[in-house]
Motif scaffolding. Structure first.
Motif, PDB file in Angstrom:
ATOM      1  N   ASN A 182       0.880  -1.167   0.000  1.00  0.00           N
ATOM      2  CA  ASN A 182       0.000   0.000   0.000  1.00  0.00           C
ATOM      3  C   ASN A 182       0.919   1.218   0.000  1.00  0.00           C
ATOM      4  OD1 ASN A 182      -2.169   1.713   0.167  1.00  0.00           O
ATOM      5  ND2 ASN A 182      -2.658   1.261   2.301  1.00  0.00           N
ATOM      6  N   ALA A 187       3.272   4.482  -0.429  1.00  0.00           N
ATOM      7  CA  ALA A 187       3.043   5.914  -0.291  1.00  0.00           C
ATOM      8  C   ALA A 187       3.948   6.717  -1.222  1.00  0.00           C
ATOM      9  CB  ALA A 187       3.283   6.341   1.156  1.00  0.00           C
ATOM     10  N   SER A 244       0.519   4.716 -10.231  1.00  0.00           N
ATOM     11  CA  SER A 244      -0.770   4.200  -9.771  1.00  0.00           C
ATOM     12  C   SER A 244      -1.467   3.331 -10.806  1.00  0.00           C
ATOM     13  CB  SER A 244      -1.696   5.356  -9.385  1.00  0.00           C
ATOM     14  OG  SER A 244      -1.137   6.148  -8.362  1.00  0.00           O
ATOM     15  N   GLU A 304      -0.309   3.804  -4.007  1.00  0.00           N
ATOM     16  CA  GLU A 304      -1.707   3.733  -3.565  1.00  0.00           C
ATOM     17  C   GLU A 304      -2.115   4.910  -2.687  1.00  0.00           C
ATOM     18  OE1 GLU A 304      -3.591   0.220  -2.704  1.00  0.00           O
ATOM     19  OE2 GLU A 304      -2.590  -0.896  -4.285  1.00  0.00           O
ATOM     20  N   ARG A 305      -1.140   5.607  -2.113  1.00  0.00           N
ATOM     21  CA  ARG A 305      -1.446   6.763  -1.258  1.00  0.00           C
ATOM     22  C   ARG A 305      -0.506   7.898  -1.651  1.00  0.00           C
ATOM     23  NH1 ARG A 305       0.237   5.129   4.191  1.00  0.00           N
ATOM     24  NH2 ARG A 305       1.599   3.627   3.124  1.00  0.00           N
ATOM     25  N   TYR A 307       0.655  11.753  -0.679  1.00  0.00           N
ATOM     26  CA  TYR A 307       0.622  12.821   0.317  1.00  0.00           C
ATOM     27  C   TYR A 307       1.324  14.049  -0.256  1.00  0.00           C
ATOM     28  CZ  TYR A 307      -0.617   8.911   3.319  1.00  0.00           C
ATOM     29  OH  TYR A 307      -1.241   7.809   3.860  1.00  0.00           O
ATOM     30  N   ASP A 366      -8.710   9.684   3.997  1.00  0.00           N
ATOM     31  CA  ASP A 366      -8.018   9.582   5.280  1.00  0.00           C
ATOM     32  C   ASP A 366      -7.987   8.120   5.708  1.00  0.00           C
ATOM     33  OD1 ASP A 366     -10.444   8.893   6.742  1.00  0.00           O
ATOM     34  OD2 ASP A 366     -10.982  11.023   6.627  1.00  0.00           O
ATOM     35  N   ASN A 367      -7.380   7.886   6.859  1.00  0.00           N
ATOM     36  CA  ASN A 367      -7.158   6.509   7.292  1.00  0.00           C
ATOM     37  C   ASN A 367      -8.374   5.851   7.935  1.00  0.00           C
ATOM     38  OD1 ASN A 367      -4.599   6.596   6.285  1.00  0.00           O
ATOM     39  ND2 ASN A 367      -3.566   6.084   8.201  1.00  0.00           N
ATOM     40  N   MET A 416      -7.298   3.588   1.879  1.00  0.00           N
ATOM     41  CA  MET A 416      -6.020   4.087   2.396  1.00  0.00           C
ATOM     42  C   MET A 416      -5.339   3.089   3.332  1.00  0.00           C
ATOM     43  SD  MET A 416      -5.590   7.030   0.970  1.00  0.00           S
ATOM     44  CE  MET A 416      -4.465   8.065   1.927  1.00  0.00           C
ATOM     45  N   CYS A 421      -5.199   8.214  -4.936  1.00  0.00           N
ATOM     46  CA  CYS A 421      -5.770   8.754  -3.698  1.00  0.00           C
ATOM     47  C   CYS A 421      -4.834   9.844  -3.195  1.00  0.00           C
ATOM     48  CB  CYS A 421      -5.921   7.664  -2.646  1.00  0.00           C
ATOM     49  SG  CYS A 421      -7.148   6.411  -3.077  1.00  0.00           S
ATOM     50  N   GLN A 474      -3.987  13.068  -0.675  1.00  0.00           N
ATOM     51  CA  GLN A 474      -4.307  13.669   0.616  1.00  0.00           C
ATOM     52  C   GLN A 474      -3.403  14.873   0.861  1.00  0.00           C
ATOM     53  OE1 GLN A 474      -4.481  10.912   3.865  1.00  0.00           O
ATOM     54  NE2 GLN A 474      -4.578  12.480   5.438  1.00  0.00           N
ATOM     55  N   SER A 505       0.985   2.294   8.381  1.00  0.00           N
ATOM     56  CA  SER A 505       0.438   1.261   7.496  1.00  0.00           C
ATOM     57  C   SER A 505       0.932  -0.103   7.938  1.00  0.00           C
ATOM     58  CB  SER A 505       0.865   1.515   6.043  1.00  0.00           C
ATOM     59  OG  SER A 505       0.450   0.459   5.195  1.00  0.00           O
TER      60      SER A 505
END
Length: 513
Positions: free
Chosen positions: A250, A252, A272, A284-285, A287, A369-370, A375, A385, A387, A402
């Protein structure tokens, strides 16, 4: 409608009806190897392995070099087979399943002899004066190799090449979703001159894989889900055999305020959506620090407008089909969970209504968000995704929050800062100013932390992982054996004096270490 469904048969083997993810039309019938077939394959591998281990490394490497040439000659067949079974974009098939394999075959054929050559290692201290230490790399025997559907050719070829170069025989099984892509690996190596029984790729399902794991092999290399990986680990522990597990991710992506936002936006899309997002190191995430969040998001949305789906685009297709209907269900569930919990779907968010197969539109989601499954869990789909975060420190904290730790990426024009942030992410590997590329660099050991796996493959370490690193200690001078029988108070007192001399009265012991 499932891409494979059990059908009745008149024998003891399980039969599955296969379907295309592109059209959902039937494509053929798969006959799964049963436990007797697996036992026979392992017995055949066991019989073939000693002669193969006795083959010189130059001869082994020559076969791998020949396999490289055959792959290049048959690359269109490989691409066609992979695309027909997965529905991935043809460029993804070429880059992942042909170029990557060719590069790795070349690398291991060139370097295996150097990596596995017996070597001398200097023993420390007084024992280094008295003894010689040599290290030899002995093949383990028969390796069980279980690979998934997202890289159906590359994951068999890469690990099989390392295992056979190390002198092992391999019994492999690809996914029931993509069986014939996996079988091509055996076909190509056979054509290259690999002796019969050294690499066998069985067709089958989960029961076939379980039979391999429990069948008396000497190591298991598994790539797949966390849940199945844990079962494989338990089975290997009960047999006291080594195992490497490459499981889910997952990953980041951290976008700093000084990042090249055009390049970062491109990296977000490729990271992605490459391989339809079916990439264990896929992003996948995402920031993004607040100073550049709006500009980054605008660039992402603009770049996503022209992405093309559908086999009618040929080599111009950007994002292919979802490879498996079960994965489509997970993607849809995660997106709907995010939607229900307040996320904004700015692009996509649904199946492509213009295509008949398993196509999910490239999707951009914000306000995540988590609290959301998307996420926390592995979605494995073409989803961005994004954030907003206040600081890089917050991004790093969220990246590490995670249960997974396979890969990640950091985007900044300050390479020193990028290095520091990458090193601080609790993950198996990380890239700076690029999507996750570590698996594509053969010299880089590859493996995950936390729920993303156990052990590492690839590189010198991965190749040696298919061997037993055996130390051989040779006495230099002969004569009376030190500290031999009979023991005596005088010899014990002599050892005390020696220790006192080495580590108390003089620095000699530390100097010699």
């Amino acid at each position: 409608m499932s891409l494979y469904e059990p059908i009745e048969s008149n024998d003891s083997r399980r039969h599955l009806q296969l379907r295309s993810p592109v059209t959902l039309e039937p494509t053929g019938e798969l006959v799964c190897a049963n436990s007797e077939d697996v036992a026979a394959a392992i017995q055949k591998a066991r019989a073939a392995q000693p002669a193969w281990a006795a083959t010189s490394m130059k001869a082994r490497a020559a076969i791998v070099e020949k396999a490289l040439q055959i792959l290049l000659e048959r690359q269109d067949e490989v691409i066609d087979t992979v695309v027909s079974e997965t529905g991935k974009a043809r460029t993804d098939a070429m880059s992942m399943e042909v170029f990557s394999v060719a590069d790795q075959l070349c690398y291991y054929a060139k370097n295996a002899e150097k990596f596995l050559a017996p070597r001398k290692r200097k023993a420390h201290g007084l024992i280094g004066i008295m003894k010689q230490l040599r290290i030899v790399y002995k093949p383990l025997g028969v390796v069980g190799l279980i690979t998934p559907w997202n890289g159906p050719f590359v994951l068999v070829m890469n690990q099989a090449a390392q295992a056979i170069l190390a002198g092992n025989a391999v019994v492999a099984k690809g996914s029931e979703v993509t069986p014939y892509s996996a079988r091509l690996a055996e076909d190509i190596f056979r054509q290259a001159g690999l002796p019969d029984g050294v690499l066998q790729v069985l067709l089958g399902d989960g029961e076939t894989g379980a039979a391999i794991v429990r069948g008396g092999v000497d190591k298991v290399s598994f790539t797949g889900s966390v849940a199945t990986g844990k079962k494989v680990a338990v089975a290997c522990a009960e047999q006291l055999i080594p195992v490497s597990l490459e499981l889910g991710g997952n990953d980041a992506m951290i976008v700093c305020a000084d990042a090249d936002l055009d390049r970062a936006a491109d990296g977000a899309w490729v990271g992605s959506c490459m391989n339809t997002g079916h990439y264990c190191c896929g992003t996948e995430r995402i920031y993004v620090v607040k100073e550049v969040y709006d500009e980054f998001l605008q660039k992402v949305l603009e770049k996503g407008k022209g992405l093309r789906q559908g086999s009618e685009h040929g080599w111009n297709e950007d994002v292919g089909a979802v490879f498996w209907d079960r994965q489509m269900a997970i993607i849809e569930a995660h997106v709907e969970d995010a939607r229900a919990k307040g996320a904004n779907i700015l692009m996509g968010g649904k199946r492509n209504p213009d295509l008949p197969g398993l196509y999910y539109e490239p999707t951009v989601i914000t306000e995540v968000d988590n609290s959301m499954d998307i996420m926390l869990l592995e979605t494995f789909g073409p989803i961005l995704c994004i954030q907003k975060v206040d600081t890089e420190e917050e991004a790093l904290r969220l990246a590490n929050d995670s249960e997974f730790g396979l890969n990640g990426n950091v985007w900044t024009q300050d390479k020193d800062k990028g290095y520091r942030l990458a090193a601080a992410i609790d993950t198996g590997a990380c890239s700076v100013n690029d999507m996750a590329v570590s698996y594509g660099i053969p010299a880089a050991p590859f493996g995950g932390k936390k729920n993303s796996g156990l052990g590492q493959v690839n590189g010198k370490k991965g190749l040696r992982g298919y061997t037993h690193e055996m130390p051989i200690v040779i006495d230099r001078f002969g004569g009376k054996m030190q500290n031999g029988y009979p023991y005596s108070a005088d010899s014990a007192e002599g050892m005390k004096k020696l220790m006192n001399f080495l580590w108390v009265k003089t620095p000699l012991g530390r100097w010699m270490s």
